[in-house]
Design a protein around this motif. Structure first.
Motif, PDB file in Angstrom:
ATOM      1  N   ASN A 105     -33.469 -14.591   6.536  1.00 33.77           N
ATOM      2  CA  ASN A 105     -33.569 -14.705   7.994  1.00 33.77           C
ATOM      3  C   ASN A 105     -32.332 -15.391   8.560  1.00 33.77           C
ATOM      4  O   ASN A 105     -31.746 -16.274   7.922  1.00 33.77           O
ATOM      5  CB  ASN A 105     -34.802 -15.513   8.388  1.00 33.77           C
ATOM      6  N   LEU A 106     -31.955 -15.012   9.773  1.00 41.04           N
ATOM      7  CA  LEU A 106     -30.858 -15.684  10.467  1.00 41.04           C
ATOM      8  C   LEU A 106     -31.341 -17.006  11.047  1.00 41.04           C
ATOM      9  O   LEU A 106     -32.545 -17.195  11.293  1.00 41.04           O
ATOM     10  CB  LEU A 106     -30.325 -14.787  11.584  1.00 41.04           C
ATOM     11  N   GLY A 107     -30.392 -17.901  11.294  1.00 46.42           N
ATOM     12  CA  GLY A 107     -30.733 -19.211  11.809  1.00 46.42           C
ATOM     13  C   GLY A 107     -31.546 -19.171  13.080  1.00 46.42           C
ATOM     14  O   GLY A 107     -32.493 -19.945  13.257  1.00 46.42           O
ATOM     15  N   TRP A 108     -31.210 -18.240  13.984  1.00 41.32           N
ATOM     16  CA  TRP A 108     -31.911 -18.189  15.261  1.00 41.32           C
ATOM     17  C   TRP A 108     -33.331 -17.652  15.129  1.00 41.32           C
ATOM     18  O   TRP A 108     -34.153 -17.802  16.050  1.00 41.32           O
ATOM     19  CB  TRP A 108     -31.133 -17.342  16.276  1.00 41.32           C
ATOM     20  N   GLN A 109     -33.649 -17.055  13.994  1.00 40.61           N
ATOM     21  CA  GLN A 109     -34.984 -16.519  13.768  1.00 40.61           C
ATOM     22  C   GLN A 109     -35.961 -17.564  13.223  1.00 40.61           C
ATOM     23  O   GLN A 109     -37.145 -17.275  13.072  1.00 40.61           O
ATOM     24  CB  GLN A 109     -34.906 -15.335  12.791  1.00 40.61           C
ATOM     25  N   LEU A 110     -35.478 -18.760  12.950  1.00 40.65           N
ATOM     26  CA  LEU A 110     -36.320 -19.818  12.404  1.00 40.65           C
ATOM     27  C   LEU A 110     -36.966 -20.635  13.513  1.00 40.65           C
ATOM     28  O   LEU A 110     -36.415 -20.784  14.608  1.00 40.65           O
ATOM     29  CB  LEU A 110     -35.488 -20.748  11.517  1.00 40.65           C
ATOM     30  N   ASP A 154     -28.037 -28.341  14.419  1.00 43.22           N
ATOM     31  CA  ASP A 154     -26.716 -27.712  14.252  1.00 43.22           C
ATOM     32  C   ASP A 154     -26.644 -26.724  13.089  1.00 43.22           C
ATOM     33  O   ASP A 154     -25.657 -26.690  12.353  1.00 43.22           O
ATOM     34  CB  ASP A 154     -25.627 -28.788  14.075  1.00 43.22           C
ATOM     35  N   VAL A 155     -27.681 -25.909  12.918  1.00 39.62           N
ATOM     36  CA  VAL A 155     -27.578 -24.845  11.923  1.00 39.62           C
ATOM     37  C   VAL A 155     -26.750 -23.712  12.516  1.00 39.62           C
ATOM     38  O   VAL A 155     -26.606 -23.585  13.730  1.00 39.62           O
ATOM     39  CB  VAL A 155     -28.970 -24.316  11.500  1.00 39.62           C
ATOM     40  N   PHE A 156     -26.189 -22.875  11.648  1.00 35.80           N
ATOM     41  CA  PHE A 156     -25.418 -21.722  12.108  1.00 35.80           C
ATOM     42  C   PHE A 156     -26.398 -20.599  12.444  1.00 35.80           C
ATOM     43  O   PHE A 156     -27.001 -19.999  11.550  1.00 35.80           O
ATOM     44  CB  PHE A 156     -24.419 -21.285  11.035  1.00 35.80           C
ATOM     45  N   LYS A 157     -26.557 -20.320  13.723  1.00 37.77           N
ATOM     46  CA  LYS A 157     -27.604 -19.406  14.188  1.00 37.77           C
ATOM     47  C   LYS A 157     -27.388 -17.965  13.746  1.00 37.77           C
ATOM     48  O   LYS A 157     -28.339 -17.206  13.619  1.00 37.77           O
ATOM     49  CB  LYS A 157     -27.696 -19.464  15.724  1.00 37.77           C
TER      50      LYS A 157
END
Length: 238
Positions: free
Chosen positions: A129-134, A90-93
């Motif tokens: 980096n953004l959440g979705w990039q992890l 549940d990180v903010f993507k």
């Protein structure tokens, strides 16, 4: 009573009218490392979600440091000392790593973020980096670090190593070990990998069909493979 003591009595909970967790009683002293193991679908995740106030409470009590919280919202439970890292992370993507961390401060100084970076240097490298990039493992680190920034006295971890690369598992396991060794935080870990669960914990609970069917020191169940085969499955230590 030391900060970080959890007591649960006669707890029944689930989703709507469906009861999944039944008659759970447990006492977790401050600073203890507790692992909860069992086959899939036996109520482990639901128990953690119930402690955090994310399910339907039917009956029973939940106390943190002697104060009842079973009727409190998830926000109030967090304020009382509960930190929760769900299996879904549940990180903010669409926020950066650092923005995600700021959201976990809950009034604590922004300088605390440096502590998160010390524990997880990989996050500092990816702070913009953004959440979705992890990767999945990096998201798990971020979710854990964000929960820690709220300075919980009790940390709930739901299968934090599931599906992660071995090198990430090693980094996370080292971080959890460091937290546990400090003695300043009670840690409750749900973990499918029995070997990891037993190596981490002082005490172990085994759940079956929503109930606790065995509890005791981790060394006892580690030395008795018949118990593991009975409740978790053959060869679960491998």
């Amino acid at each position: 009573m030391p900060a970080g003591t959890l007591r649960v009595s006669g707890l029944n909970a689930g989703y709507g009218r469906t009861v999944i967790v039944e008659e759970v009683d447990l006492l977790v002293p401050a600073g203890q490392r507790l692992s909860i193991i069992g086959r899939n679908g036996m109520g482990k995740t639901t128990l953690l979600a119930t402690l955090m106030g994310l399910t339907t409470h039917h009956s029973g009590t939940i106390e943190i440091d002697g104060a009842s919280i079973e009727k409190a919202s998830a926000t109030r439970r967090a304020a009382a000392g509960l930190g929760y890292v769900p299996q879904t992370r549940d990180v903010f993507k669409t926020l950066t790593v650092e923005e995600n961390l700021v959201s976990g401060l809950k009034g604590h100084p922004k300088s605390n973020i440096e502590r998160a970076y010390e524990m997880f240097p990989r996050l500092k490298e990816r702070r913009r980096n953004l959440g979705w990039q992890l990767s999945g493992g990096e998201q798990q680190m971020l979710a854990t670090a964000r929960a820690l920034l709220g300075e919980p006295s009790i940390l709930l971890l739901d299968e934090p190593l599931e599906g992660l690369a071995p090198v990430i598992c090693q980094e996370l396991t080292a971080a959890f070990g460091e937290l546990a060794a400090s003695g300043k935080m009670t840690i409750i870990l749900v973990e499918q990998h029995v070997k990891n669960a037993l190596a981490f914990a002082d005490e172990v609970l085994v759940m079956e069909r929503g109930r606790i069917v065995w509890s005791g020191p981790s060394r006892v169940i580690a030395e008795d493979t018949s118990l593991i085969d009975k409740y978790v499955g053959v060869s679960s230590l491998h």
